[in-house]
Design a protein around this motif. Structure first.
Motif, PDB file in Angstrom:
ATOM      1  N   LYS A 343       0.831  -1.214   0.000  1.00  0.00           N
ATOM      2  CA  LYS A 343       0.000   0.000   0.000  1.00  0.00           C
ATOM      3  C   LYS A 343       0.862   1.260   0.000  1.00  0.00           C
ATOM      4  O   LYS A 343       0.570   2.226  -0.721  1.00  0.00           O
ATOM      5  CB  LYS A 343      -0.938  -0.009   1.204  1.00  0.00           C
ATOM      6  CG  LYS A 343      -2.140  -0.932   1.036  1.00  0.00           C
ATOM      7  CD  LYS A 343      -3.053  -0.879   2.249  1.00  0.00           C
ATOM      8  CE  LYS A 343      -4.287  -1.730   2.033  1.00  0.00           C
ATOM      9  NZ  LYS A 343      -5.187  -1.712   3.220  1.00  0.00           N
ATOM     10  N   ARG A 346       2.408   1.575  -3.406  1.00  0.00           N
ATOM     11  CA  ARG A 346       1.368   1.859  -4.412  1.00  0.00           C
ATOM     12  C   ARG A 346       0.940   3.321  -4.345  1.00  0.00           C
ATOM     13  O   ARG A 346       0.598   3.929  -5.367  1.00  0.00           O
ATOM     14  CB  ARG A 346       0.146   0.952  -4.183  1.00  0.00           C
ATOM     15  CG  ARG A 346      -0.878   1.021  -5.325  1.00  0.00           C
ATOM     16  CD  ARG A 346      -0.285   0.410  -6.574  1.00  0.00           C
ATOM     17  NE  ARG A 346      -1.120   0.597  -7.749  1.00  0.00           N
ATOM     18  CZ  ARG A 346      -1.061   1.622  -8.585  1.00  0.00           C
ATOM     19  NH1 ARG A 346      -0.199   2.602  -8.372  1.00  0.00           N
ATOM     20  NH2 ARG A 346      -1.829   1.677  -9.646  1.00  0.00           N
ATOM     21  N   LEU A 352       3.333  -0.303  -9.779  1.00  0.00           N
ATOM     22  CA  LEU A 352       3.830  -1.236  -8.774  1.00  0.00           C
ATOM     23  C   LEU A 352       3.699  -2.651  -9.315  1.00  0.00           C
ATOM     24  O   LEU A 352       2.592  -3.132  -9.583  1.00  0.00           O
ATOM     25  CB  LEU A 352       3.061  -1.105  -7.459  1.00  0.00           C
ATOM     26  CG  LEU A 352       3.538  -2.057  -6.358  1.00  0.00           C
ATOM     27  CD1 LEU A 352       4.986  -1.771  -5.966  1.00  0.00           C
ATOM     28  CD2 LEU A 352       2.651  -1.982  -5.131  1.00  0.00           C
ATOM     29  N   TYR A 381      -3.046  -9.373  -5.053  1.00  0.00           N
ATOM     30  CA  TYR A 381      -2.281  -8.315  -5.723  1.00  0.00           C
ATOM     31  C   TYR A 381      -3.217  -7.359  -6.471  1.00  0.00           C
ATOM     32  O   TYR A 381      -3.056  -6.135  -6.414  1.00  0.00           O
ATOM     33  CB  TYR A 381      -1.273  -8.900  -6.711  1.00  0.00           C
ATOM     34  CG  TYR A 381      -0.290  -9.891  -6.129  1.00  0.00           C
ATOM     35  CD1 TYR A 381      -0.020  -9.938  -4.757  1.00  0.00           C
ATOM     36  CD2 TYR A 381       0.385 -10.791  -6.956  1.00  0.00           C
ATOM     37  CE1 TYR A 381       0.871 -10.856  -4.238  1.00  0.00           C
ATOM     38  CE2 TYR A 381       1.292 -11.703  -6.441  1.00  0.00           C
ATOM     39  CZ  TYR A 381       1.523 -11.743  -5.084  1.00  0.00           C
ATOM     40  OH  TYR A 381       2.419 -12.647  -4.574  1.00  0.00           O
ATOM     41  N   GLY A 385      -4.104  -3.162  -5.883  1.00  0.00           N
ATOM     42  CA  GLY A 385      -3.774  -2.174  -6.909  1.00  0.00           C
ATOM     43  C   GLY A 385      -2.490  -2.417  -7.661  1.00  0.00           C
ATOM     44  O   GLY A 385      -2.011  -1.537  -8.391  1.00  0.00           O
ATOM     45  N   VAL A 386      -1.911  -3.605  -7.525  1.00  0.00           N
ATOM     46  CA  VAL A 386      -0.704  -3.952  -8.292  1.00  0.00           C
ATOM     47  C   VAL A 386      -1.068  -4.002  -9.779  1.00  0.00           C
ATOM     48  O   VAL A 386      -2.117  -4.526 -10.149  1.00  0.00           O
ATOM     49  CB  VAL A 386      -0.165  -5.324  -7.817  1.00  0.00           C
ATOM     50  CG1 VAL A 386       0.922  -5.840  -8.750  1.00  0.00           C
ATOM     51  CG2 VAL A 386       0.343  -5.227  -6.382  1.00  0.00           C
ATOM     52  N   ASN A 387      -0.207  -3.472 -10.635  1.00  0.00           N
ATOM     53  CA  ASN A 387      -0.554  -3.463 -12.061  1.00  0.00           C
ATOM     54  C   ASN A 387       0.408  -4.238 -12.957  1.00  0.00           C
ATOM     55  O   ASN A 387       0.322  -4.166 -14.180  1.00  0.00           O
ATOM     56  CB  ASN A 387      -0.712  -2.027 -12.574  1.00  0.00           C
ATOM     57  CG  ASN A 387       0.535  -1.184 -12.385  1.00  0.00           C
ATOM     58  OD1 ASN A 387       1.315  -1.412 -11.475  1.00  0.00           O
ATOM     59  ND2 ASN A 387       0.725  -0.198 -13.250  1.00  0.00           N
TER      60      ASN A 387
END
Length: 727
Positions: A343, A346, A352, A381, A385-387
């Protein structure tokens, strides 16, 4: 009565057929001469034209029909069409839908158009990737293609960057079929490769970190102007040479050293955190190249979020190397810290990515069936908000079920909600004959379930004993191996089958090595305390040699231990062990020395197992103290000598001992043997010492000690001792 039911059956069959007809329309039929055409825009570029060619190629393989491609902005009403185009303004990555009897396939980019075409064949035809690659159908050609009347399929991936780092993903067809990325095509600088960038260049020592007030070439100074100008120019050269390379990784060297020179301290560095200097460096690059992306990793010396703003084109990889233990992160003790870390990063950067791990790097043949776990983690993930996700597999080396894992992980990276069991079954069915596919599916799903439900940890660097305790039930595996082996004759020229045969044979030998003299072990101990090696071992070693050579597999782990050396070590060991007496097997003894936290199971010293050159299987390690044992004479009264096995692995700071002593309980010396220093980088050695007899000046007392002295060298070092045999 029978006639009544027959009429009912026919009636409902007709109703069902009509319902199907109502919900679908015939897109292609060789019998009815319904043959669509392909339409691409009049101004279509080379990539769109290539996409149309790919559709034609797939369709011909499937049906033997060559479709006509029209380049036009209008349609002939006498035909149905597949309209292929790129629409950069559309919200989704790709859409497939119908308008009357025409199919529209649109991608937001040429890459996504290519993905959509493969998806069309996966969803609406019987074409499999195996058939596409081999350019050969398993069954008869498809004479009809039915499409839903109300077709509307749009899709966007759960992660923007998706890479399963296994060798199958190095193939362009695989990547297009499975919608994945490939680092070699996108990254101008990857991993810890800054040292390679400067190799051979004449740069001042100020580019290196100042640690304890001295320049250290093992780390960089990220506020050095000379260093920045050099890297800045290299990035410009790399990108100009290949404009597709738009991502660059700026990683400190793989250690925890931090530069604390005056300029690094001025931007915020501490003795433990290099983040401020690293992000200062990347911000400057980001300003110079606003259309490129620059990443570092939250790993080792990059720890805290800097107090200044990061440019929009910066990113961070978060590595799970220290928390990937074979348990879903949300169910692990590491969850709260992981969630907090992700977090905070991010919130700091727009990009991230997670650097995750999906194999046992100490044993690539370990099945390590972690797809259910991976699905859980990927959902986490996504929620955080992991992209982007880089799934670190076995790279260029073969690992068990790597094609399956690469395929399923690729699908998960696009859509984390897929039904795993269905996709796994579909994979095996498309690749192997029906009976073999059924055996592999059933066993693999069993291991997945066992792995997922077990609460025991299995790190990405583990010996076979940990795998057995986690999921690899010997009884079930032996039964599976026996059934799998019956298919060898029919598949002896299938390289993929032979790769699996290599891996499974290796695993069986490893299980037997770890099981010692038990039911599932490599040998038995007869009534005369004599080791009898099972005849099956020789057969398995022969099979492993034949399978591995036929499959062209030479190594079995990250550090490239060879199968040839593995087989030779086995043969040498069983030659020494067969018919050797073992009076100390599972007898009670005490360890008087301090033991390392991770090596408190001292029973490995006389449990009938043996170690090879991998230090984490069947070796007892001592790095904090010498190894001192207390033995009762009556338990080994028939023995005339003691035989020890030791490992030397200099890479891991493991050395042969300097000497072995037998002493009484008052530390009075009874016997001593010195062990000369040896230059072996990686090897094992047996050392024997005769026991004192009643004729010696100092006979063996009822209780005595064995003292094994660690190597007398400076710095960190460990002693690795295997089976201690009184014979």
């Amino acid at each position: 009565m029978f006639q009544k039911y027959l009429y009912l059956f026919i009636f409902f069959s007709i109703i069902n057929s009509c319902a199907q007809d109502k919900n679908e329309f015939t897109f292609y039929s060789s019998e009815k001469k319904i043959i669509p055409r392909i339409s691409i825009p009049l101004n279509a570029d080379a990539q769109t034209t290539q996409a149309a060619g790919e559709f034609v190629k797939n369709f011909k393989l499937l049906t033997q029909e060559t479709l006509i491609v029209e380049r036009s902005n209008g349609l002939n009403k006498n035909y149905s069409y597949i309209l292929l185009s790129v629409n950069p303004t559309q919200k989704d990555s790709y859409c497939i839908y119908n308008k009357d009897k025409n199919i529209i396939i649109q991608g937001s980019s040429n890459e996504n158009l290519a993905f959509a075409i493969q998806e069309f064949f996966k969803k609406f035809t019987s074409l499999s990737f195996t058939e596409k690659i081999n350019q050969s159908l398993q069954d008869e050609i498809q004479n009809e293609v039915m499409i839903p009347n109300e077709l509307s399929l749009c899709s966007t991936p759960d992660f923007e960057y998706r890479e399963p780092y296994f060798s199958p993903n190095f193939d362009a067809d695989f990547r297009t079929w499975n919608k994945t990325n490939y680092l070699e095509l996108e990254w101008g600088l990857w991993g810890h490769n800054l040292p390679k960038l400067i190799k051979g260049s004449q740069l001042p020592e100020t580019i290196f970190a100042e640690v304890d007030k001295e320049r250290n070439e093992e780390q960089f100074c990220f506020t050095s102007e000379h260093f920045f100008e050099f890297v800045n120019k290299k990035i410009r050269d790399i990108h100009e040479n290949d404009t597709a390379l738009k991502k660059f990784m700026i990683l400190p060297n793989d250690n925890e050293m931090v530069c604390t020179c005056s300029t690094c301290k001025a931007v915020g560095n501490t003795t433990k955190d290099a983040s401020p200097a690293v992000f200062t460096f990347m911000n400057k690059l980001a300003k110079n190249y606003p259309k490129l992306l620059f990443f570092t990793a939250a790993y080792n010396s990059v720890r805290e979020v800097p107090k200044f703003k990061a440019s929009d084109n910066l990113g961070v990889f978060y590595s799970t190397i220290n928390i990937q233990k074979g348990i879903p992160i949300e169910r692990s003790k590491n969850f709260q810290k992981f969630e907090s870390d992700v977090k905070k990063w991010r919130n700091y950067v727009k990009n991230l990515f997670i650097w995750d791990y999906v194999v046992n790097f100490d044993n690539y043949f370990d099945i390590y069936p972690s797809l259910m776990l991976t699905q859980d983690n990927l959902k986490l993930y996504k929620k955080l908000g992991v992209n982007g996700v880089f799934m670190h597999g076995s790279e260029y080396n073969y690992s068990t079920f790597q094609d399956l894992k690469a395929t399923i992980i690729a699908n998960l990276l696009w859509d984390t909600s897929i039904h795993l069991d269905t996709e796994i079954k579909k994979y095996f069915t498309s690749k192997y004959p029906p009976k073999l596919a059924e055996i592999l599916t059933n066993y693999y799903l069993f291991t997945e379930s066992s792995f997922y439900t077990s609460k025991k940890e299995l790190s990405i660097y583990s010996g076979i004993n940990k795998s057995v305790n986690k999921y690899l039930d010997p009884k079930v595996f032996y039964s599976f191996y026996k059934e799998f082996d019956t298919h060898t004759q029919n598949n002896k020229y299938d390289k993929d089958f032979l790769k699996l045969a290599t891996a499974f044979t290796f695993l069986k030998l490893e299980i037997m090595r770890d099981a010692g003299f038990s039911e599932y072990g490599f040998a038995t101990l007869d009534g005369n305390d004599e080791i009898i090696v099972k005849n099956e071992i020789g057969t398995l070693l022969d099979k492993l040699l034949i399978y591995s050579k036929s499959a062209d597999i030479k190594t079995y782990n990250e550090v490239k231990y060879t199968l040839e050396e593995y087989i030779n070590s086995w043969r040498q060991t069983i030659f020494r062990y067969h018919k050797r007496k073992h009076y100390f097997y599972k007898k009670s003894f005490k360890v008087l020395s301090n033991m390392d936290e991770d090596y408190r199971n001292f029973k490995v010293l006389n449990d009938g197992t043996f170690g090879l050159k991998d230090y984490n299987t069947n070796w007892h390690l001592s790095s904090t103290d010498n190894l001192i044992l207390e033995i009762e004479k009556s338990s080994i009264s028939k023995a005339k000598r003691i035989t020890f096995s030791f490992l030397q692995d200099k890479k891991h700071k493991i050395y042969y001992p300097s000497f072995i002593e037998l002493v009484d309980m008052n530390n009075k010396l009874l016997k001593k043997i010195s062990v000369p220093a040896n230059e072996d980088v990686l090897n094992t050695k047996e050392i024997s010492i005769d026991l004192p007899t009643e004729y010696d000046k100092l006979p063996l007392p009822e209780y005595f000690k064995i003292v094994i002295k660690r190597a007398e060298i400076s710095g960190k070092n460990a002693l690795a001792c295997d089976e201690i045999i009184f014979n």
